[in-house]
Scaffold this motif. Structure first.
Motif, PDB file in Angstrom:
ATOM      1  N   LYS A 104      84.990  70.029 107.692  1.00  0.00           N
ATOM      2  CA  LYS A 104      86.191  70.280 108.492  1.00  0.00           C
ATOM      3  C   LYS A 104      86.518  71.767 108.565  1.00  0.00           C
ATOM      4  N   TYR A 105      86.290  72.503 107.492  1.00  0.00           N
ATOM      5  CA  TYR A 105      86.808  73.864 107.423  1.00  0.00           C
ATOM      6  C   TYR A 105      85.774  74.960 107.638  1.00  0.00           C
ATOM      7  N   GLY A 106      84.514  74.606 107.776  1.00  0.00           N
ATOM      8  CA  GLY A 106      83.512  75.625 108.057  1.00  0.00           C
ATOM      9  C   GLY A 106      82.962  76.259 106.795  1.00  0.00           C
ATOM     10  N   VAL A 107      81.906  77.053 106.972  1.00  0.00           N
ATOM     11  CA  VAL A 107      81.230  77.695 105.848  1.00  0.00           C
ATOM     12  C   VAL A 107      81.759  79.117 105.673  1.00  0.00           C
ATOM     13  N   THR A 108      81.137  79.882 104.799  1.00  0.00           N
ATOM     14  CA  THR A 108      81.657  81.207 104.475  1.00  0.00           C
ATOM     15  C   THR A 108      81.896  82.071 105.718  1.00  0.00           C
ATOM     16  N   THR A 109      80.934  82.067 106.633  1.00  0.00           N
ATOM     17  CA  THR A 109      81.065  82.967 107.787  1.00  0.00           C
ATOM     18  C   THR A 109      82.334  82.720 108.587  1.00  0.00           C
ATOM     19  N   ASN A 110      82.841  81.501 108.561  1.00  0.00           N
ATOM     20  CA  ASN A 110      84.060  81.196 109.293  1.00  0.00           C
ATOM     21  C   ASN A 110      85.313  81.714 108.587  1.00  0.00           C
ATOM     22  N   HIS A 111      85.137  82.287 107.403  1.00  0.00           N
ATOM     23  CA  HIS A 111      86.290  82.736 106.622  1.00  0.00           C
ATOM     24  C   HIS A 111      86.241  84.215 106.248  1.00  0.00           C
ATOM     25  N   ILE A 112      85.285  84.931 106.807  1.00  0.00           N
ATOM     26  CA  ILE A 112      85.162  86.355 106.482  1.00  0.00           C
ATOM     27  C   ILE A 112      85.778  87.188 107.601  1.00  0.00           C
ATOM     28  N   LEU A 113      86.727  88.034 107.223  1.00  0.00           N
ATOM     29  CA  LEU A 113      87.418  88.856 108.226  1.00  0.00           C
ATOM     30  C   LEU A 113      86.973  90.311 108.182  1.00  0.00           C
ATOM     31  N   GLY A 114      86.500  90.742 107.031  1.00  0.00           N
ATOM     32  CA  GLY A 114      86.105  92.142 106.921  1.00  0.00           C
ATOM     33  C   GLY A 114      85.156  92.361 105.767  1.00  0.00           C
ATOM     34  N   ALA A 196      87.742  65.846 105.719  1.00  0.00           N
ATOM     35  CA  ALA A 196      87.583  67.136 105.049  1.00  0.00           C
ATOM     36  C   ALA A 196      86.224  67.162 104.362  1.00  0.00           C
ATOM     37  N   ALA A 197      85.791  66.005 103.861  1.00  0.00           N
ATOM     38  CA  ALA A 197      84.479  65.910 103.225  1.00  0.00           C
ATOM     39  C   ALA A 197      83.931  64.512 103.453  1.00  0.00           C
ATOM     40  N   LEU A 198      82.615  64.429 103.577  1.00  0.00           N
ATOM     41  CA  LEU A 198      81.967  63.143 103.785  1.00  0.00           C
ATOM     42  C   LEU A 198      80.609  63.235 103.091  1.00  0.00           C
ATOM     43  N   GLU A 199      80.587  62.805 101.829  1.00  0.00           N
ATOM     44  CA  GLU A 199      79.426  63.001 100.964  1.00  0.00           C
ATOM     45  C   GLU A 199      78.725  61.686 100.683  1.00  0.00           C
ATOM     46  N   ALA A 322      76.753  64.421 104.001  1.00  0.00           N
ATOM     47  CA  ALA A 322      76.285  63.566 105.093  1.00  0.00           C
ATOM     48  C   ALA A 322      76.976  63.893 106.410  1.00  0.00           C
ATOM     49  N   GLY A 323      78.230  64.280 106.317  1.00  0.00           N
ATOM     50  CA  GLY A 323      79.004  64.541 107.532  1.00  0.00           C
ATOM     51  C   GLY A 323      78.362  65.591 108.416  1.00  0.00           C
ATOM     52  N   ASP A 324      77.789  66.622 107.821  1.00  0.00           N
ATOM     53  CA  ASP A 324      77.133  67.608 108.672  1.00  0.00           C
ATOM     54  C   ASP A 324      75.607  67.576 108.538  1.00  0.00           C
TER      55      ASP A 324
END
Ligand SMILES: Cc1cc2nc3c(=O)[nH]c(=O)nc-3n(C[C@H](O)[C@H](O)[C@H](O)COP(=O)(O)OP(=O)(O)OC[C@H]3O[C@@H](n4cnc5c(N)ncnc54)[C@H](O)[C@@H]3O)c2cc1C
Lengths: 425, 438
Positions: A104-114, A196-199, A322-324
């Motif tokens: 749901k929330y993405g990996v590291t790259t989706n959370h790096i601003l600088g 949020a998670a699907l394992e 499993a979700g992704d």
């Protein structure tokens, strides 16, 4: 850092940045003669700006510690690799790490601003200054994240923070047939729910986690379980849980339950996050693989992994996001038996070939490193890899920075790798 | 200028002479070539590269006014006709599509299966996915859903020498090799031509709500507090868009600073969040709620403000410009008030809105060319004091140099130049269209 890099440059000595060393593809492993620059002492929290949901950390800051530092105020840092109590955020940036909640929330790259980066010539550059989005220019933040320490050394990171969800519910569903579990995964997504998670874990994985530190008491005769978490606005959660229960029942679930309290939820997660390490309880050695497939091809791919297991006469446990469609086949072997390490290595590579065959990838979160550089050929042509090494040349012209990683070197063959990727507990 | 051999690489009826060489937005070409396939693109680029011809790339043309200080290239390569969905994997929530497909065509098709691409830039019926990705366009809802870089999982890129390079893949999680997708997002077509894009999709929201919070005159400083309170709560706004009075008047009929908060969730969750807003507003501040179709139509109006490459006025007094401003999210309300104040002192009229949760603001300016330039400079310098930037996403050709479309070069410009040099050593693609004259 800049001084060290300049000096190494002058002496033409290759070097590697290293975080906690939890990387699973050998990214921080020297191949010969490299100086290792450890970043674990650069571990300060430099700034916290909750109003803008930003934090600035040094690269050695431990992933989990960030969430712990801000949780009192109701915030958290989303990427949550299972190794989060040990791995560094610098390492996470280098590997573009994921975690159970990145569906749901993405990996590291989706959370790096600088990022502040020391380039291979020792120059210090700041990209994404003050965390302001979309700064003019090519997206170097995106390029550097996941570059496995081959384009520069990250010395400062601005990350995006999230507010804790208001509500959260966790479901555990036991299946007698792994195809039914796979079908349930697809049907949950088709029902318009993004958990949020699907394992998922299969029977061998369950055997492992039940023998390890956090047994839950999962039935031992099931084929697989799904661990599903839904979060968000409290008023909307129950409807989603009802939908999930309906889907599971339609897929012939044997038993499905909702965590009754936080203690139960935590236990389920601890059991899941122990996954890799738990293999140590049932096998002398194991090898973690990390492939990605389109979610809808799950049944077919699991069947083919099963064939590989038979072909090499090695047990393979499956733990996956499993979700992704991010699979972690865990190949169990005994390094003291002659030839078994090599067999395990080949079996792992074949699992990745299957992922590539169905249109997937050879790594979803652990990176290529040394381990999978030969397998890059499963998904990229020589021309496509050259397009990437050309970009490396812009940042790292003399290839002093983490040399020999990510890309297969001409003439380097798969067989040389044995022994390099053994993970033991 | 016409090469004797271009006819040998594409069909005759794909080549048109440019009968409008004096296009006010520039970014044209002596010859216009319609591409209908990746092979066409590759053939044209290889030909141009070999003969040192410059190429401008265009799809929907909505961003013709975005950057570019070369009036006319040798070739204008149009991808408008290279459209259509290649594959939609419903179960995997992924879509592979050709670059000339409009966003509207994509949304209509996906809606049949209850899915969507969560990108909401302007002019969806004109803007093509290729252009949106190349220009990294986004809308108010990026607060929750992210921007192009969060949705693109793979591309096929035709390099200037005609090579076709795949980046990323077709799966939603992938760290094999460098994340080359990112290089082409927002690169304004200066590194390669995107010939295919694979995107991550989302299910359509179950229910949509929109809370419009109206701030009476003199109380605009409270926008910041309301936005801050909301961002510090556990509510999950999809947008937190601040509208200046003129913008709000056009959309709501009321000339007040307005905060537009979108909710997309289960109906119960939307209602709960609307109630939270009602319960947490300062005394004397009103709000109204719209739902479902009404909310969608409201957002649709917002997506049709500003220039689109085709709606420029011939009258000089009505020259149009558009600015994209990036700042810390918390600075958005004050930047919008400045945008409003400077409009008066610079004799231009302005509509503006910006995301108090994500930091991107859009300013649409209308007036005489000189006033627009002066306005842009003043606003940019104030924004830069707050560590932000201002980029001109639409300007007539003649104003681009004086306005300095991209602002000053970043400190790491040599890296950008190095990347350009690597991919496009002869600089044939969209020359002078990007940062620092790249
Ligand atoms: C039990 C276990 C579970 C795991 N679970 C997950 C999981 O769920 N998801 C997941 O994604 N990963 C997982 N991992 C893999 C690993 O933890 C991650 O890749 C992590 O991000 C590595 O961080 P590190 O600090 O240990 O980096 P290291 O291993 O020290 O380094 C990894 C790479 O990053 C480079 N590097 C490190 N710091 C920097 C820097 N500052 N600048 C530039 N380059 C740098 C190194 O050169 C190297 O190439 C797991 C590992 C283990 C052992």
């Amino acid at each position: 850092m800049s001084d060290v890099v300049k000096c190494l440059n002058k002496l033409e000595i290759p070097y590697i940045a290293r975080g906690a060393g939890t990387g699973l593809s050998g990214g921080a492993t020297p191949l010969g003669g490299e100086v290792i620059i450890s970043l674990v002492r650069m571990k300060r929290l430099l700034d916290l700006d909750l109003e803008n949901r930003q934090a600035v950390v040094e690269p050695g800051f431990i992933n989990l510690k960030l969430t712990q530092t801000i949780s009192g105020k109701g915030y958290y840092y989303a990427p949550d690799p299972s190794s989060q109590n040990a791995c560094t955020i610098g390492g996470n940036v280098a590997e573009n790490s994921g975690g159970a909640h990145c569906l749901k929330y993405g990996v590291t790259t989706n959370h790096i601003l600088g990022l502040e980066v020391v380039l291979s010539n020792g120059e210090i550059v700041e990209i994404g200054e003050h965390g302001v989005p979309d700064q003019p220019g090519y997206d170097l933040l995106g390029l550097l994240t996941g570059s496995e320490g081959t384009l520069g050394i990250v010395t400062k990171i601005t990350v995006n923070l999230l507010k804790n969800p208001e509500g959260k519910k966790t479901v555990l569903a036991y299946f007698d047939d792994i195809d039914d579990a796979s079908q349930a995964v697809s049907d949950i997504i088709a029902a318009g729910i993004i958990p949020a998670a699907l394992e998922m874990m299969d029977d061998i994985a369950i055997e492992g986690v039940e023998a390890a530190a956090y047994p839950v008491g999962h039935p031992r005769d099931i084929a697989a379980f799904l661990l599903i978490e839904v979060d968000g606005i409290a008023a909307g959660i129950d409807d989603q849980i009802d939908d999930i229960l309906t889907v599971c029942k339609k897929s012939h679930v044997r038993e499905v339950k909702v965590a009754k309290d936080e203690a139960e939820r935590s236990l389920w997660w601890a059991n899941r996050k122990m996954g890799f390490g738990a293999m140590g309880a049932i096998s002398p050695d194991y090898l973690v693989q990390d492939g990605v497939i389109p979610r809808t091809r799950l049944p077919e791919v699991l069947a083919r992994i099963n064939d590989i297991s038979r072909k090499y006469d090695l047990r393979i446990a499956n733990i996956f996001h499993a979700g992704d469609g991010n699979l972690h086949p865990l190949i169990l072997f005994d390094a003291s038996v002659p030839g078994e390490s090599e067999r395990a290595s080949k079996a792992g590579s074949e699992c990745l070939q299957v992922c590539a065959d169905v249109g997937g990838s050879i790594t979803g979160e652990h990176g290529v490193g040394i381990e999978k550089s030969a397998e890059m050929r499963f998904i990229f042509s020589d021309e496509e890899m050259a397009a990437q090494t050309d970009i490396r040349h812009v940042f790292n012209p003399d290839d002093l920075l983490n040399p020999g990683k990510l890309f297969p070197e001409p003439g380097r063959c798969v067989e040389v790798k044995h022994g390099e990727k053994k993970a033991t507990v | 200028m016409v090469s004797p051999t271009i006819e040998s690489v594409v069909l005759k009826d794909q080549i048109k002479r440019n009968d409008e060489p004096e296009h006010p937005l520039g970014n044209g070409g002596d010859q216009i070539i319609e591409a209908y396939s990746e092979e066409d693109i590759s053939n044209v680029l290889a030909h141009a590269n070999e003969h040192g011809k410059t190429v401008t790339v265009m799809s929907g043309g909505t961003k013709r006014g975005y950057g570019g200080t070369m009036k006319q290239a040798d070739i204008l390569l149009s991808l408008k006709g290279f459209q259509g969905i290649v594959a939609h994997s419903v179960g995997d929530l992924t879509l592979t599509v050709r670059p000339g497909t409009t966003l509207k065509a994509i949304s209509d098709k996906l809606a049949e299966n209850g899915q969507c691409l969560a990108l909401d830039p302007s002019w969806p019926e004109l803007a093509t996915i290729g252009g949106v990705i190349a220009a990294n366009e986004s809308g108010p809802k990026r607060l929750l859903y992210g921007s192009a870089r969060d949705h693109v999982i793979g591309t096929r890129i035709v390099y200037p020498d005609g090579r076709v390079i795949r980046t990323g893949g077709k799966v939603v999680k992938n760290v094999a090799g460098y994340d080359m997708n990112k290089l082409f997002i927002g690169a304004m077509g200066t590194l390669g031509v995107i010939s295919e894009i694979t995107l991550k999709l989302r299910p359509l929201p179950k229910y949509e709500g929109l809370s419009l919070v109206h701030f009476p005159d003199g109380r605009e400083q409270e926008i910041h507090h309301v936005a801050k309170r909301l961002m510090d709560s556990m509510m999950e706004p999809v947008s937190l868009e601040v509208l200046t009075p003129a913008t709000a008047e056009k959309l709501t009929g009321q000339r007040n600073y307005t905060l537009a908060i979108a909710w997309e969730d289960q109906e119960k969750a939307v209602t709960q969040q609307e109630n939270w807003v009602a319960a947490n507003l300062p005394a004397g501040i009103r709000h109204t709620c719209l739902h479902e179709q009404d909310a969608r139509e409201w957002w649709d109006q917002l997506r049709h403000l500003g220039p689109n490459g085709y709606n420029d006025d011939v009258n000089e007094a009505n020259t149009q410009a558009a600015l994209k401003i990036g700042s810390k999210p918390s600075d958005v309300p004050s930047i919008l008030t400045m945008a409003e104040e400077f409009a008066e002192s610079h004799h231009v009229s302005v509509m503006a809105h910006g995301g108090a949760g994500h930091g991107i603001s859009r300013v649409y300016v209308n007036g005489f060319p000189d006033d627009i330039i002066a306005y842009t400079k003043t606003l940019r310098s104030e924004v830069e004091k707050k560590h932000g930037y201002a980029v001109c996403t639409h300007l007539p050709f003649a104003l681009r140099e004086p306005a300095n479309v991209w602002g000053e070069k970043p400190g790491y410009f040599s890296l950008l130049e190095g990347i350009k040099q690597t991919n496009d050593p002869k600089k044939i693609l969209n020359r002078h269209r990007f940062v620092g004259g790249i």
